[in-house]
Design an enzyme around this catalytic site. Structure first.
Site: not given
Ligand SMILES: [Zn+2]
Length: 199
Positions: A146, A65, A107, A82, A21, A63
């Site tokens: 993470c 999203h 993810k 974020h 990340d 990440d």
């Molecule tokens: Zn996140």
């Protein structure tokens, strides 16, 4: 180098670098900035160069999203919005010298599931198996979320895990979250190393 003047760990087939990340939103100025998070970038570049030289696999998690992700405060989650897929904030740090053929693992890509671990709901385990990985070298952001959860899952999946102590930084919602996370990762069976242990 160790006291004898030679690297403590020889990189070999079956080793992989996992970068967790390292995205704009987790860097200073980002939506969910990790203090000094940008300091992991040059450190990780050194690890990247080393793994590239040895022809070993490099994997980067991110990440990724949807805009209405359940971890966002608007939906009762703990975090500001974020790493929304395809946004600038979700891009890897510009200075991170990720090679073209690095494997990218996205993810928490659906609205209702979060994933602090790179293994959670992803193909990471299958990717590692396809490369014949036995030892995972893990660094990135953030130590207490993470990185901690990715390390924990790697250990549960029976990988030998080395945590890149010079290439992780914590969120520290509570001031000692980062150091507690480091302790927890060691207690669970990982080994803390720095670049001097490899090169
Ligand atoms: Zn996140």
């Amino acid at each position: 180098m160790n006291a004898a003047g030679s690297p403590a760990i020889d990189l070999r087939d079956g080793d992989a670098l996992i970068i967790v990340d390292v995205q704009n939103d987790f860097l200073p100025g980002g939506a969910l900035a990790v203090k000094n998070g940008d300091e992991v970038v040059p450190a990780l570049n050194t690890y990247i160069d080393l793994f590239l030289t040895k022809g070993l696999p490099i994997i980067a998690t991110r990440d990724w999203h949807p805009a209405d992700h359940s971890s966002f405060q608007a939906r009762g989650g703990p975090w500001p919005p974020h790493c929304i897929a395809d946004s600038r904030g979700a891009q890897f740090a510009a200075g991170l010298r990720l090679p073209q053929d690095a494997t990218v693992i996205s993810k928490a890509v659906t609205p209702d599931k979060d994933a602090y671990s790179g293994f959670q709901g992803t193909e990471l385990e299958a990717v590692l198996r396809s490369y014949g990985v036995r030892r995972a070298f893990i660094g990135g952001l953030a130590t207490d979320y993470c990185v901690l959860n990715t390390v924990t899952d790697a250990l549960e999946n029976r990988y030998q895990v080395y945590v890149l102590r010079d290439a992780i930084r914590p969120v520290n919602v509570h001031p000692d979250d980062g150091s507690k996370a480091e302790q927890e990762m060691v207690t669970k069976g990982s080994t803390m190393i720095t670049i001097e242990d490899l090169a």
